[in-house]
Scaffold this motif. Structure first.
Motif, mmCIF file in Angstrom:
data_model
loop_
_atom_site.group_PDB
_atom_site.id
_atom_site.type_symbol
_atom_site.label_atom_id
_atom_site.label_comp_id
_atom_site.label_asym_id
_atom_site.label_seq_id
_atom_site.Cartn_x
_atom_site.Cartn_y
_atom_site.Cartn_z
ATOM 1 N N ALA A 133 -6.839 12.709 1.349
ATOM 2 C CA ALA A 133 -8.231 12.256 1.236
ATOM 3 C C ALA A 133 -8.310 10.809 0.782
ATOM 4 C CB ALA A 133 -8.996 13.160 0.267
ATOM 5 N N SER A 134 -7.403 10.390 -0.097
ATOM 6 C CA SER A 134 -7.441 9.005 -0.572
ATOM 7 C C SER A 134 -7.103 8.020 0.540
ATOM 8 C CB SER A 134 -6.523 8.811 -1.773
ATOM 9 O OG SER A 134 -5.176 8.776 -1.374
ATOM 10 N N ILE A 135 -6.271 8.453 1.488
ATOM 11 C CA ILE A 135 -5.987 7.588 2.633
ATOM 12 C C ILE A 135 -7.252 7.397 3.459
ATOM 13 C CG2 ILE A 135 -4.690 7.396 4.795
ATOM 14 C CD1 ILE A 135 -2.400 8.927 3.319
ATOM 15 N N SER A 190 -13.626 2.928 2.535
ATOM 16 C CA SER A 190 -14.070 1.878 1.606
ATOM 17 C C SER A 190 -13.882 0.493 2.203
ATOM 18 C CB SER A 190 -13.342 1.994 0.268
ATOM 19 O OG SER A 190 -11.974 1.701 0.403
ATOM 20 N N TRP A 191 -12.836 0.317 2.996
ATOM 21 C CA TRP A 191 -12.616 -0.970 3.651
ATOM 22 C C TRP A 191 -13.721 -1.241 4.662
ATOM 23 C CZ3 TRP A 191 -11.566 -2.404 8.751
ATOM 24 C CH2 TRP A 191 -11.183 -3.734 8.922
ATOM 25 N N GLY A 232 -9.804 -1.566 0.006
ATOM 26 C CA GLY A 232 -8.950 -0.656 0.766
ATOM 27 C C GLY A 232 -7.594 -0.477 0.122
ATOM 28 N N ILE A 233 -6.999 -1.572 -0.344
ATOM 29 C CA ILE A 233 -5.689 -1.504 -0.986
ATOM 30 C C ILE A 233 -5.779 -0.762 -2.318
ATOM 31 C CG2 ILE A 233 -3.888 -2.893 -2.088
ATOM 32 C CD1 ILE A 233 -4.382 -4.985 0.162
ATOM 33 N N GLU A 254 -3.711 2.747 -2.884
ATOM 34 C CA GLU A 254 -2.597 2.876 -3.824
ATOM 35 C C GLU A 254 -2.620 4.197 -4.588
ATOM 36 O OE1 GLU A 254 -2.715 -0.644 -6.213
ATOM 37 O OE2 GLU A 254 -1.604 -1.804 -4.742
ATOM 38 N N TRP A 255 -3.693 4.937 -4.510
ATOM 39 C CA TRP A 255 -3.751 6.238 -5.173
ATOM 40 C C TRP A 255 -2.876 7.264 -4.460
ATOM 41 C CZ3 TRP A 255 -9.808 6.777 -5.365
ATOM 42 C CH2 TRP A 255 -10.331 5.778 -6.184
ATOM 43 N N ALA A 256 -2.749 7.156 -3.143
ATOM 44 C CA ALA A 256 -2.056 8.171 -2.344
ATOM 45 C C ALA A 256 -0.623 8.436 -2.815
ATOM 46 C CB ALA A 256 -2.092 7.804 -0.866
ATOM 47 N N PRO A 257 0.232 7.423 -3.011
ATOM 48 C CA PRO A 257 1.598 7.722 -3.447
ATOM 49 C C PRO A 257 1.656 8.442 -4.798
ATOM 50 C CG PRO A 257 1.444 5.448 -2.704
ATOM 51 C CD PRO A 257 0.062 5.994 -2.738
ATOM 52 N N THR A 258 0.769 8.071 -5.704
ATOM 53 C CA THR A 258 0.734 8.730 -7.011
ATOM 54 C C THR A 258 0.336 10.193 -6.863
ATOM 55 O OG1 THR A 258 0.149 6.643 -8.070
ATOM 56 C CG2 THR A 258 -0.296 8.663 -9.313
#
Length: 107
Positions: free
Chosen positions: A21-23, A29-30, A48-49, A53-57
């Protein structure tokens, strides 16, 4: 922290879903920032960045929670005295070395 999340009912599937979902949220958002703000493309890129950056976490938390789920399943099976193919070392993981070491088998 992972045990705490697991005891609160947070499961790995929830973290994987949040990562995906964060992707999507990053892309949204971008697009929204680019179209509705007069700050230009740089600001849209930052939004967007930032969200991306939430996705990997979230995926890393999902993996850690899955490991906790597997540990809990193993403990439950040991208490009940049941065995699975992974207990004998013939499955995907070999426990003979005290951990989850991948078993390399010939086809």
């Amino acid at each position: 922290m992972i045990k705490q999340l697991h005891s609160m009912g947070v499961r790995s599937s929830l973290m994987y879903t949040a990562g995906i979902a964060s992707i999507g949220l990053s892309i949204a958002s971008w697009v929204i920032s680019k179209g509705s703000e007069n700050a230009g493309l740089d600001r849209a890129d930052r939004w967007g960045i930032f969200v991306g950056e939430w996705a990997p976490t979230l995926f890393a938390l999902g993996v850690a929670l899955r490991m906790e789920e597997l540990r809990e399943e193993d403990e439950m099976q040991q208490r009940m005295g049941t065995t699975t193919s992974t207990d004998t070392g013939t499955g995907m993981f070999d426990k003979s070395q005290g951990g989850r070491t991948p078993v390399h088998t010939q086809p």
